[in-house]
Design a protein around this motif. Structure first.
Motif, mmCIF file in Angstrom:
data_model
loop_
_atom_site.group_PDB
_atom_site.id
_atom_site.type_symbol
_atom_site.label_atom_id
_atom_site.label_comp_id
_atom_site.label_asym_id
_atom_site.label_seq_id
_atom_site.Cartn_x
_atom_site.Cartn_y
_atom_site.Cartn_z
ATOM 1 N N LEU A 79 57.314 1.874 -21.138
ATOM 2 C CA LEU A 79 55.605 2.378 -20.631
ATOM 3 C C LEU A 79 55.733 4.009 -20.940
ATOM 4 N N SER A 80 56.263 4.146 -22.058
ATOM 5 C CA SER A 80 56.140 6.132 -22.850
ATOM 6 C C SER A 80 55.631 5.874 -24.189
ATOM 7 N N LYS A 399 45.115 17.177 -21.275
ATOM 8 C CA LYS A 399 44.563 17.367 -19.222
ATOM 9 C C LYS A 399 43.668 16.218 -19.059
ATOM 10 N N PRO A 400 43.202 15.028 -20.023
ATOM 11 C CA PRO A 400 42.237 14.111 -20.101
ATOM 12 C C PRO A 400 42.908 13.735 -18.618
ATOM 13 N N ILE A 404 47.824 13.489 -15.220
ATOM 14 C CA ILE A 404 49.739 13.598 -14.425
ATOM 15 C C ILE A 404 50.222 12.351 -14.167
ATOM 16 N N VAL A 405 49.665 11.664 -13.633
ATOM 17 C CA VAL A 405 50.381 9.967 -13.825
ATOM 18 C C VAL A 405 50.996 9.890 -15.383
ATOM 19 N N LEU A 411 57.724 12.722 -18.785
ATOM 20 C CA LEU A 411 59.040 13.086 -17.960
ATOM 21 C C LEU A 411 59.543 12.705 -17.666
ATOM 22 N N ILE A 412 59.838 11.277 -17.306
ATOM 23 C CA ILE A 412 60.987 10.205 -16.613
ATOM 24 C C ILE A 412 62.014 10.270 -17.359
ATOM 25 N N GLY A 413 61.084 9.458 -18.965
ATOM 26 C CA GLY A 413 61.631 8.448 -19.575
ATOM 27 C C GLY A 413 62.316 9.929 -20.712
ATOM 28 N N ALA A 414 61.931 11.107 -20.594
ATOM 29 C CA ALA A 414 62.026 12.579 -21.242
ATOM 30 C C ALA A 414 63.774 12.473 -20.668
#
Length: 606
Positions: A79-80, A399-400, A404-405, A411-414
């Motif tokens: 996903l990332s 901020k496109p 947020i999603v 963030l989860i991937g990182a």
């Protein structure tokens, strides 16, 4: 002769306007760019079991929850990197993401890690493929290094022939491998479901294991994460896809993730159910195939396709390394030769460099896959982490719509990739400590190359109006006697300037006087300067003489040219019959003197 061999090996040159024909379809790209990730299922499960075996075979049931954790990490990465593809369609992946969002140093760390990782990709893949071959034919085990080197050479030649041609050849083994493993998994699961496999071969899930620790489980998890190497390759090679390149690359990434998840799950489950334990001379996949089919044609089919994809997984490195090297060279962090396309429109210098570097690595580690894999995993999880962090910074800054999603996904991937990276460093420090040495060295090399190019650009930059300050040429002609070669050189020098000086280096005073007398008798109107060399060196006296001329020329704004006469034998082998004075003079002057160095060739007819 050389041209004939080259054409036979890599084919005819392609025109620049044929570049579009070298782009990849989704199916070909899946084969050529996903082979590294897909092939890692052949040793990912094995790496988990090797760690768990240090406790006991009763700990093998932990391979199931560990694999589930790895699949969750795979989902986060897919996903990332899908977001990376659409944000950076020009390719470059983690390098560009890190450089643009985190700064130059993180970008260089990411780029350097990936470059080293692709070299390791080739070494690990070919070494693992060689292991598969020697597992089936164990008499070849002592020759594993030689076999690996030959395989690297073959893959290098294939890639020099161009992307589409190599993809056409390599697609069949990749899809045959996927098909063979799916058949093996299907037959294995059927045998389990019909009760043909005894249920007491494996420990039950949840069985208490004495001596198991969180440290050991984390070490097993980090070892199994080697199955995720190669996931980033598609984001690095987006320009190699047919249009629309980002869409095709994203779809290929999803297909790769799905296939990888199915194969890794199946291999881990069968290894657990059959009670497979890792062996030094036989791979886990080989043992599963033997338990499923026996030593028949289907077993050798699985082993053959496994060996092929493990070897051809190196092709992911050959596809992604040249593109990444191009991006770094374009930014002046690698030599510009990496930006040049070869006869077949591939970045052939990058391909050749990768082949040579991986061969040296195989020789250094004697083709030991287990010793290479920890370095391999660290090399890829560093850019994994930096890429996810860079995307977080980008979403916060721009901020496109729906950011947020996207931010939460990265963030989860990182967090996960950083956690895995820390686990790798903590649990495998004795194997991965070289990272702290070679990565700073790579970055230092990047910096030095960049400084050189910046300095060159500064010196080549034109400031203000054109100024013609050179009044006249002073032409120096080194001579070794009075010959037709010298006569031609003197006449040519006189046609360029009225200020010509012939220089003769004598090794004795008698020789000096003899040359001066002959020169005066010849009477060509050119001044002869004779230099005495007590130590029989031509270059040193000539160099000292030029220093005097240079000082005078700076005062009068003269340009010095050294015209070196050189005769060319009819046959190339005849060069060894002559001294190389002209070559040595040119090398010395080009490096040490601010003079124009020209060569006047004289070709012999006999």
């Amino acid at each position: 002769m050389f041209t004939t061999i080259k054409r036979f090996l890599i084919g005819r040159p392609l025109r620049s306007n044929e570049l579009e024909g070298q782009k990849l379809t989704k199916l070909k790209a899946l084969a050529i760019l996903s082979s590294d990730a897909l092939s890692s299922v052949a040793y990912g499960t094995e790496q988990i079991l090797i760690v768990l075996a240090t406790i006991s075979t009763a700990a093998f049931w932990y391979s199931i929850p560990i694999t589930v954790g790895i699949l969750f990490l795979l989902l986060a990465l897919i996903l990332s990197y899908r977001q990376v593809i659409f944000s950076y369609p020009q390719g470059g992946g983690a390098y560009l993401v890190s450089k643009e969002n985190l700064g130059l140093l993180p970008g260089l760390i990411s780029g350097g890690s990936l470059l080293v990782d692709y070299i390791l990709t080739v070494a690990v893949s070919v070494s693992a493929g060689t292991d598969a071959i020697t597992s089936a034919f164990q008499t070849l085990h002592p020759y594993s290094v030689e076999i690996a080197i030959i395989l690297v050479i073959i893959i290098t030649i294939l890639n020099l022939r161009g992307l589409t041609e190599s993809a056409s050849v390599l697609a069949y083994p990749v899809y045959l491998f996927v098909f063979s493993l799916l058949v093996m998994m299907g037959v294995g699961i059927y045998k389990i479901a019909t009760g043909q496999v005894p249920p007491d071969l494996h420990p039950h899930l949840g069985t208490p294991v004495a001596g198991i620790t969180l440290f050991l489980l984390l070490k097993a998890f980090s070892s199994g994460c080697s199955a995720l190497t190669g996931v980033e390759a598609i984001s690095n090679a987006i320009p190699n896809f047919k249009d629309p390149a980002p869409n095709n690359a994203a779809k290929t990434l999803l297909m790769m993730g799905g296939i990888l998840a199915v194969l890794l799950s199946g291999i881990t489950f069968l290894a657990y159910w059959f009670g497979i334990a890792p062996k030094e001379t036989e791979t886990v996949v080989s043992q599963i195939a033997e338990e499923t089919f026996g030593r028949n044609i289907l077993y050798y089919f699985v082993q053959g396709t496994t060996a092929l994809i493990l070897v051809l997984a190196a092709n992911t490195g050959f596809s992604a390394f040249p593109q990444l090297a191009f991006n770094l060279a374009r930014d002046k962090f690698l030599p510009r030769m990496f930006t040049i396309r070869g006869d077949r429109l591939g970045y052939s210098n990058g391909i050749i460099f990768l082949g040579v570097a991986s061969i040296l690595l195989i020789i250094a580690f004697q083709g030991n896959t287990e010793r290479l894999i920890p370095l391999y995993a660290v090399g890829v999880f560093i850019p994994f982490t930096l890429a996810q962090t860079g995307m977080i910074v980008q979403w916060i800054r721009k901020k496109p719509h729906g950011w947020i999603v996207k931010l939460m996904t990265n963030l989860i991937g990182a967090l996960i990739t950083f956690g895995v990276l820390m686990i790798l460093f903590i649990t495998k420090f004795p194997q991965v400590w070289p990272v702290f040495i070679f990565l700073p060295i790579v970055i230092l090399i990047f910096r030095r190359i960049n400084c050189h190019y910046e300095a060159v650009g500064e010196q080549l930059r034109i400031e203000g109006m054109f100024k013609d300050e050179i009044r006249e040429n002073v032409i120096i002609v080194p001579v070794a006697g009075i010959t037709s070669v010298v006569e031609r050189s003197i006449n040519y020098a006189k046609s360029l300037s009225d200020n010509v000086i012939a220089v003769y280096v004598a090794f004795s005073h008698e020789e000096e006087k003899r040359m001066e007398k002959r020169w005066e008798e010849w009477g060509n109107g050119v001044r002869l300067v004779t230099l005495h060399s007590s130590y029989r060196s031509i270059i040193y006296p000539l160099s000292k003489f030029l220093e005097i001329i240079e000082r005078k020329s700076r005062e009068r704004n003269y340009q010095i040219m050294v015209l070196v006469p050189q005769f060319i034998p009819k046959k190339r082998w005849q060069y060894i019959l002559h001294n190389q004075s002209a070559l040595l003079i040119r090398m010395k002057l080009l490096w040490d003197k601010d003079v124009v160095v020209a060569t006047l060739p004289y070709h012999f007819k006999k």
